[in-house]
Design a protein around this motif. Structure first.
Motif, PDB file in Angstrom:
ATOM      1  N   UNK A 241     -35.388  -0.627 -26.521  1.00 41.04           N
ATOM      2  CA  UNK A 241     -35.633  -1.676 -27.520  1.00 41.04           C
ATOM      3  C   UNK A 241     -36.116  -1.074 -28.835  1.00 41.04           C
ATOM      4  N   UNK A 242     -36.964  -0.074 -28.727  1.00 41.24           N
ATOM      5  CA  UNK A 242     -37.509   0.572 -29.926  1.00 41.24           C
ATOM      6  C   UNK A 242     -36.401   1.328 -30.668  1.00 41.24           C
ATOM      7  N   UNK A 243     -35.473   1.944 -29.915  1.00 39.84           N
ATOM      8  CA  UNK A 243     -34.343   2.618 -30.562  1.00 39.84           C
ATOM      9  C   UNK A 243     -33.479   1.619 -31.333  1.00 39.84           C
ATOM     10  N   UNK A 244     -33.221   0.466 -30.737  1.00 38.72           N
ATOM     11  CA  UNK A 244     -32.420  -0.530 -31.454  1.00 38.72           C
ATOM     12  C   UNK A 244     -33.168  -1.061 -32.678  1.00 38.72           C
TER      13      UNK A 244
ATOM     14  N   UNK B 119     -27.065  10.140 -32.314  1.00 36.04           N
ATOM     15  CA  UNK B 119     -25.783  10.780 -31.997  1.00 36.04           C
ATOM     16  C   UNK B 119     -25.270  10.348 -30.632  1.00 36.04           C
ATOM     17  N   UNK B 120     -26.196  10.123 -29.706  1.00 36.77           N
ATOM     18  CA  UNK B 120     -25.799   9.697 -28.370  1.00 36.77           C
ATOM     19  C   UNK B 120     -26.974   9.005 -27.698  1.00 36.77           C
TER      20      UNK B 120
ATOM     21  N   UNK C 148     -24.369  -1.973 -22.771  1.00 35.44           N
ATOM     22  CA  UNK C 148     -25.465  -2.516 -23.594  1.00 35.44           C
ATOM     23  C   UNK C 148     -25.757  -1.646 -24.818  1.00 35.44           C
ATOM     24  N   UNK C 149     -25.269  -0.411 -24.808  1.00 36.97           N
ATOM     25  CA  UNK C 149     -25.584   0.514 -25.903  1.00 36.97           C
ATOM     26  C   UNK C 149     -24.436   0.686 -26.897  1.00 36.97           C
ATOM     27  N   UNK C 150     -23.284   0.061 -26.624  1.00 31.00           N
ATOM     28  CA  UNK C 150     -22.145   0.196 -27.551  1.00 31.00           C
ATOM     29  C   UNK C 150     -22.374  -0.708 -28.769  1.00 31.00           C
ATOM     30  N   UNK C 151     -22.426  -0.122 -29.969  1.00 38.62           N
ATOM     31  CA  UNK C 151     -22.695  -0.949 -31.149  1.00 38.62           C
ATOM     32  C   UNK C 151     -21.481  -1.757 -31.593  1.00 38.62           C
ATOM     33  N   UNK C 152     -21.779  -2.890 -32.205  1.00 42.80           N
ATOM     34  CA  UNK C 152     -20.797  -3.676 -32.971  1.00 42.80           C
ATOM     35  C   UNK C 152     -19.565  -4.102 -32.178  1.00 42.80           C
ATOM     36  N   UNK C 153     -19.789  -4.540 -30.958  1.00 40.52           N
ATOM     37  CA  UNK C 153     -18.684  -5.099 -30.186  1.00 40.52           C
ATOM     38  C   UNK C 153     -18.366  -6.523 -30.628  1.00 40.52           C
ATOM     39  N   UNK C 154     -19.405  -7.209 -31.143  1.00 41.93           N
ATOM     40  CA  UNK C 154     -19.233  -8.624 -31.465  1.00 41.93           C
ATOM     41  C   UNK C 154     -19.745  -8.920 -32.876  1.00 41.93           C
ATOM     42  N   UNK C 155     -18.920  -9.626 -33.643  1.00 39.63           N
ATOM     43  CA  UNK C 155     -19.306  -9.951 -35.009  1.00 39.63           C
ATOM     44  C   UNK C 155     -19.952 -11.336 -35.048  1.00 39.63           C
ATOM     45  N   UNK C 156     -21.072 -11.463 -34.368  1.00 36.78           N
ATOM     46  CA  UNK C 156     -21.762 -12.756 -34.278  1.00 36.78           C
ATOM     47  C   UNK C 156     -23.256 -12.589 -34.552  1.00 36.78           C
ATOM     48  N   UNK C 157     -23.847 -13.666 -35.041  1.00 38.04           N
ATOM     49  CA  UNK C 157     -25.300 -13.731 -35.189  1.00 38.04           C
ATOM     50  C   UNK C 157     -25.790 -14.833 -34.264  1.00 38.04           C
TER      51      UNK C 157
END
Lengths: 238, 238
Positions: free
Chosen positions: B158-161, B192-193, B218-227
């Motif tokens: 959570x802190x990384x995100x 980087x990873x 859960x760690x893959x960024x930007x899969x969904x363009x939603x808020x």
């Protein structure tokens, strides 16, 4: 406990102490700016004992029975006190051989919360990093590093020192918790130049108001080969 | 508030919410493993609304009025529930067009504490990082990122995100607090990873027990363009 069965953990602020089991552990209180830096410097330079207290009035009471009164409120000298919260004030002729009653905003609170359950309470700062690590390395006890922070919030300087201690003990103590890893990660980034790192670290308003020679002094490692612990509510050399 | 007069801050665990002023701010709840990852994935894939609730029994009550019941206790599926806490379960035919009542150990608690005072409550995860950052960039509001953690303790994921969001907003939002810097520092080390970083991060026992495809997802960024935001106690797309 044999080597590597001992655990080291970091409590990021005194507000989170309740999440940690303290029984049977050595608690190390960290308040780099500046309570524990003053305490280590003072006891390494002739102060007999330091009694950490919560209230200004409690300090004055001890002053009336022969203690010197030291400490700060909002980084200001307190009226009628003998000492402010500069580590240099604790290394003078005036303090040699004396007992000090010291009040600080954050460090005292952390000590008070830890002493209830911990097997032993140490205070430490960069100035006795190796001495403290060496002591802990030879105790068969789990260790909890308690960062005093600033008004209950995490303080980066305390977390960096916690990271330095975790690193120094990584041959003997495992770290299992995320907060401990976070401290280690921050220290790994900062270790080449902790002062510069703290200055670069965003907009640390607190640091800007804490000028002079005290801040660099508080970050110099291994100036004193002493271990400081709490005995009968007073800090003294081990 | 003009550009760079806005402040972004990180609350490392829900236990520390009381140290933060929430009035007038946008609160972003972060529970990467796995509540907010499920919520974002589900709402981006046809779920109508998600009601976060604290108790299992509350979930069952909503189940009796047509909601699907989802969530976990100690990372286990709950008896009689329709959905566990895998994000894949929230992206199926079964959930399309449905309302879900979801209970989680940490995320729900953080949402409940934030909604009392915050101007708006979002939930976010790596999967909608850029969409969330972009939304925040265009609001003239201060932002508080609240890390749900694990049983009250700080959770590194959570802190990384949170650090990733602080970094994404560094052109528009200043960070003044040490906890915020700490999150940014950890993310800079990990970016980087992130998965490898979390795996290397000491002895993250929790991660070892959380196997399968969920963790990498859960760690893959930007899969969904939603808020995703909270309206009348239910989460929905903005």
């Amino acid at each position: 406990l044999s080597s590597m069965n001992r655990v080291i953990d970091v409590c990021l602020t005194p507000e989170l102490i309740c999440q940690h089991e303290l029984s049977g552990k050595i608690a190390v209180i960290i308040d780099v700016f500046r309570a524990t830096s003053c305490m280590v410097a003072g006891l390494a330079n002739g102060i007999k004992r330091i009694r950490p207290v919560l209230e200004v009035e409690e300090c004055r009471a001890f002053q009336s029975v022969g203690y010197l009164a030291g400490g700060e409120r909002d980084a200001q000298m307190i009226e009628g006190f003998d000492l402010d919260n500069s580590p240099f004030s604790y290394m003078s002729e005036k303090t040699n051989g004396r007992k000090i009653a010291m009040t600080t905003t954050n460090g005292t609170l952390a000590i008070d919360r830890a002493k209830v359950k911990a097997q032993e309470v140490l205070v430490a700062s960069f100035s006795n990093l190796s001495a403290t690590a060496n002591y802990l390395r030879h105790q068969e006890k789990d260790v909890l590093l308690i960062c005093a922070g600033w008004k209950g919030r995490p303080g980066l300087e305390d977390i960096l020192f916690a990271g330095a201690l975790v690193k120094a003990l990584q041959e003997t103590h495992v770290n299992k918790e995320d907060s401990t890893h976070l401290a280690l990660a921050a220290y790994d980034l900062a270790k080449e130049n902790v002062l510069e790192y703290l200055q670069r670290a965003s907009h640390l308003k607190r640091l800007k108001t804490l000028g002079g020679e005290d801040i660099p002094f508080c970050l110099i490692p291994d100036q004193f080969d002493v271990v400081v612990h709490l005995v009968d509510n007073e800090l003294c050399l081990k």
